[in-house]
Design a protein around this motif. Structure first.
Motif, PDB file in Angstrom:
ATOM      1  N   GLY A  24      -4.141   9.376  16.283  1.00 51.58           N
ATOM      2  CA  GLY A  24      -2.712   9.460  16.004  1.00 51.58           C
ATOM      3  C   GLY A  24      -2.379  10.120  14.681  1.00 51.58           C
ATOM      4  N   GLY A  25      -3.329  10.111  13.742  1.00 52.82           N
ATOM      5  CA  GLY A  25      -3.107  10.746  12.451  1.00 52.82           C
ATOM      6  C   GLY A  25      -3.184   9.797  11.266  1.00 52.82           C
ATOM      7  N   LYS A  26      -3.805   8.644  11.435  1.00 52.46           N
ATOM      8  CA  LYS A  26      -3.888   7.658  10.352  1.00 52.46           C
ATOM      9  C   LYS A  26      -4.680   8.193   9.161  1.00 52.46           C
ATOM     10  N   THR A  27      -5.862   8.713   9.438  1.00 55.00           N
ATOM     11  CA  THR A  27      -6.698   9.250   8.361  1.00 55.00           C
ATOM     12  C   THR A  27      -6.039  10.466   7.730  1.00 55.00           C
ATOM     13  N   THR A  28      -5.423  11.312   8.536  1.00 52.77           N
ATOM     14  CA  THR A  28      -4.713  12.482   7.991  1.00 52.77           C
ATOM     15  C   THR A  28      -3.618  12.036   7.043  1.00 52.77           C
ATOM     16  N   ASN A  29      -2.878  10.987   7.381  1.00 52.62           N
ATOM     17  CA  ASN A  29      -1.852  10.460   6.485  1.00 52.62           C
ATOM     18  C   ASN A  29      -2.448  10.079   5.137  1.00 52.62           C
ATOM     19  N   LEU A  30      -3.570   9.369   5.156  1.00 52.58           N
ATOM     20  CA  LEU A  30      -4.187   8.949   3.895  1.00 52.58           C
ATOM     21  C   LEU A  30      -4.697  10.142   3.098  1.00 52.58           C
ATOM     22  N   ARG A  31      -5.297  11.097   3.776  1.00 47.90           N
ATOM     23  CA  ARG A  31      -5.796  12.287   3.071  1.00 47.90           C
ATOM     24  C   ARG A  31      -4.648  13.060   2.425  1.00 47.90           C
ATOM     25  N   VAL A  32      -3.567  13.243   3.156  1.00 50.66           N
ATOM     26  CA  VAL A  32      -2.404  13.971   2.623  1.00 50.66           C
ATOM     27  C   VAL A  32      -1.778  13.187   1.476  1.00 50.66           C
ATOM     28  N   LEU A  33      -1.623  11.889   1.633  1.00 46.43           N
ATOM     29  CA  LEU A  33      -1.065  11.064   0.563  1.00 46.43           C
ATOM     30  C   LEU A  33      -1.929  11.154  -0.688  1.00 46.43           C
ATOM     31  N   HIS A  34      -3.229  11.142  -0.502  1.00 44.43           N
ATOM     32  CA  HIS A  34      -4.151  11.276  -1.623  1.00 44.43           C
ATOM     33  C   HIS A  34      -3.950  12.619  -2.318  1.00 44.43           C
ATOM     34  N   ASN A  35      -3.831  13.695  -1.545  1.00 38.26           N
ATOM     35  CA  ASN A  35      -3.607  15.027  -2.119  1.00 38.26           C
ATOM     36  C   ASN A  35      -2.274  15.119  -2.857  1.00 38.26           C
ATOM     37  N   ILE A  36      -1.234  14.485  -2.326  1.00 38.26           N
ATOM     38  CA  ILE A  36       0.095  14.526  -2.948  1.00 38.26           C
ATOM     39  C   ILE A  36       0.116  13.720  -4.242  1.00 38.26           C
ATOM     40  N   THR A  37      -0.435  12.526  -4.207  1.00 41.29           N
ATOM     41  CA  THR A  37      -0.313  11.606  -5.344  1.00 41.29           C
ATOM     42  C   THR A  37      -1.416  11.740  -6.380  1.00 41.29           C
ATOM     43  N   ASP A  38      -2.506  12.372  -6.013  1.00 36.86           N
ATOM     44  CA  ASP A  38      -3.640  12.483  -6.933  1.00 36.86           C
ATOM     45  C   ASP A  38      -4.308  13.850  -6.780  1.00 36.86           C
ATOM     46  N   PRO A  39      -3.574  14.930  -7.116  1.00 37.09           N
ATOM     47  CA  PRO A  39      -4.124  16.272  -6.894  1.00 37.09           C
ATOM     48  C   PRO A  39      -5.413  16.546  -7.670  1.00 37.09           C
ATOM     49  N   GLU A  40      -5.616  15.844  -8.800  1.00 38.62           N
ATOM     50  CA  GLU A  40      -6.859  16.033  -9.557  1.00 38.62           C
ATOM     51  C   GLU A  40      -7.984  15.154  -9.037  1.00 38.62           C
ATOM     52  N   GLU A  41      -7.695  14.347  -8.026  1.00 34.96           N
ATOM     53  CA  GLU A  41      -8.671  13.463  -7.390  1.00 34.96           C
ATOM     54  C   GLU A  41      -9.372  12.547  -8.383  1.00 34.96           C
ATOM     55  N   ARG A  42      -8.558  11.848  -9.198  1.00 34.66           N
ATOM     56  CA  ARG A  42      -9.122  10.864 -10.130  1.00 34.66           C
ATOM     57  C   ARG A  42      -9.582   9.622  -9.390  1.00 34.66           C
ATOM     58  N   GLU A  43      -8.866   9.258  -8.319  1.00 39.21           N
ATOM     59  CA  GLU A  43      -9.267   8.134  -7.470  1.00 39.21           C
ATOM     60  C   GLU A  43      -9.971   8.699  -6.247  1.00 39.21           C
ATOM     61  N   ARG A  44     -10.905   7.947  -5.739  1.00 39.85           N
ATOM     62  CA  ARG A  44     -11.695   8.419  -4.605  1.00 39.85           C
ATOM     63  C   ARG A  44     -11.127   7.865  -3.303  1.00 39.85           C
ATOM     64  N   LEU A  45     -10.977   8.732  -2.307  1.00 39.95           N
ATOM     65  CA  LEU A  45     -10.641   8.310  -0.954  1.00 39.95           C
ATOM     66  C   LEU A  45     -11.954   8.037  -0.237  1.00 39.95           C
ATOM     67  N   VAL A  46     -12.129   6.809   0.211  1.00 36.29           N
ATOM     68  CA  VAL A  46     -13.363   6.407   0.867  1.00 36.29           C
ATOM     69  C   VAL A  46     -13.145   6.421   2.373  1.00 36.29           C
ATOM     70  N   SER A  47     -13.981   7.165   3.094  1.00 30.37           N
ATOM     71  CA  SER A  47     -13.917   7.198   4.557  1.00 30.37           C
ATOM     72  C   SER A  47     -15.298   6.901   5.117  1.00 30.37           C
ATOM     73  N   VAL A  48     -15.335   5.981   6.063  1.00 29.26           N
ATOM     74  CA  VAL A  48     -16.574   5.671   6.765  1.00 29.26           C
ATOM     75  C   VAL A  48     -16.372   6.177   8.187  1.00 29.26           C
ATOM     76  N   ASN A  49     -16.939   7.358   8.474  1.00 29.37           N
ATOM     77  CA  ASN A  49     -16.685   8.039   9.737  1.00 29.37           C
ATOM     78  C   ASN A  49     -17.921   8.076  10.628  1.00 29.37           C
ATOM     79  N   THR A  50     -17.668   8.334  11.912  1.00 24.70           N
ATOM     80  CA  THR A  50     -18.749   8.560  12.862  1.00 24.70           C
ATOM     81  C   THR A  50     -19.198  10.010  12.727  1.00 24.70           C
ATOM     82  N   ALA A  51     -20.206  10.393  13.483  1.00 28.53           N
ATOM     83  CA  ALA A  51     -20.729  11.760  13.424  1.00 28.53           C
ATOM     84  C   ALA A  51     -19.681  12.794  13.813  1.00 28.53           C
ATOM     85  N   ASP A  52     -18.721  12.418  14.692  1.00 35.37           N
ATOM     86  CA  ASP A  52     -17.692  13.373  15.097  1.00 35.37           C
ATOM     87  C   ASP A  52     -16.431  13.244  14.238  1.00 35.37           C
TER      88      ASP A  52
END
Length: 178
Positions: free
Chosen positions: A3-31
């Motif tokens: 549905g776009g849950k992870t995309t929302n978090l990635r975009v929010l991270h890019n908007i609010t932390d463009p220098e990537e001071r905080e880390r977005l943690v994702s635990v994903n499958t191979a795909d």
């Protein structure tokens, strides 16, 4: 799922932390699908003299990860349900909504007390279901959901701000008597 849950978090991270001071943690499958959760820590500063830090999580949408959803939802102060606007996803959206309705009490969350917002994602799809029709799937009043195109960043910040505001209002209301 998808549905776009992870995309929302990635975009929010890019908007609010463009220098990537905080880390977005994702635990994903191979795909590259969310397996357990995605986590984005977020500092809000001070509210009523208390330091407020949010931890934004996504949960896997696949049916087989029901137990994971319960664990991640436990203790949530607000929930954003990300739905997919494609007409073929109506059944998936409704099943996921029903699952959330059952999972919240199982995770000891009162749906009447914990703010639940609905984001209507993928509004750019050809033939996207109308916002009114989608809102009816979830029993929402017209205009109560947040339209979005997460992959373009549209509606992501609006949804987050609304969820944070409702969550903070609820926490302040609980804290004020004390």
């Amino acid at each position: 799922a998808l549905g776009g849950k992870t995309t929302n978090l990635r975009v929010l991270h890019n908007i609010t932390d463009p220098e990537e001071r905080e880390r977005l943690v994702s635990v994903n499958t191979a795909d590259d699908r969310t397996l357990f959760f995605d986590l984005l820590p977020f500092e809000l500063g001070s509210v009523l003299g208390y330091k407020v830090a949010l931890k934004l999580y996504t949960v896997p949408g696949q049916v087989r990860y029901d137990a994971t959803r319960r664990v991640v939802l436990a203790g949530a102060d607000a929930v954003v349900f990300v739905s997919d606007s494609h007409p073929a996803r109506e059944s998936d959206n409704r099943k996921a909504w029903d699952d959330l309705s059952k999972t919240m009490p199982a995770a000891r969350l009162d749906p009447a007390a914990v703010p639940v917002l609905v984001q209507l994602n993928k509004r750019d799809l050809p033939g996207a279901v109308s916002q009114e029709a989608m809102a009816s799937w979830f029993g929402l009043a017209p205009g109560a959901a947040f339209p979005a195109i997460a992959c373009e960043g549209v509606g992501v910040l609006d949804t987050f701000i609304a969820a944070a505001k409702l969550m903070l209002e609820r926490l302040v209301a609980v804290a004020e008597p004390q």
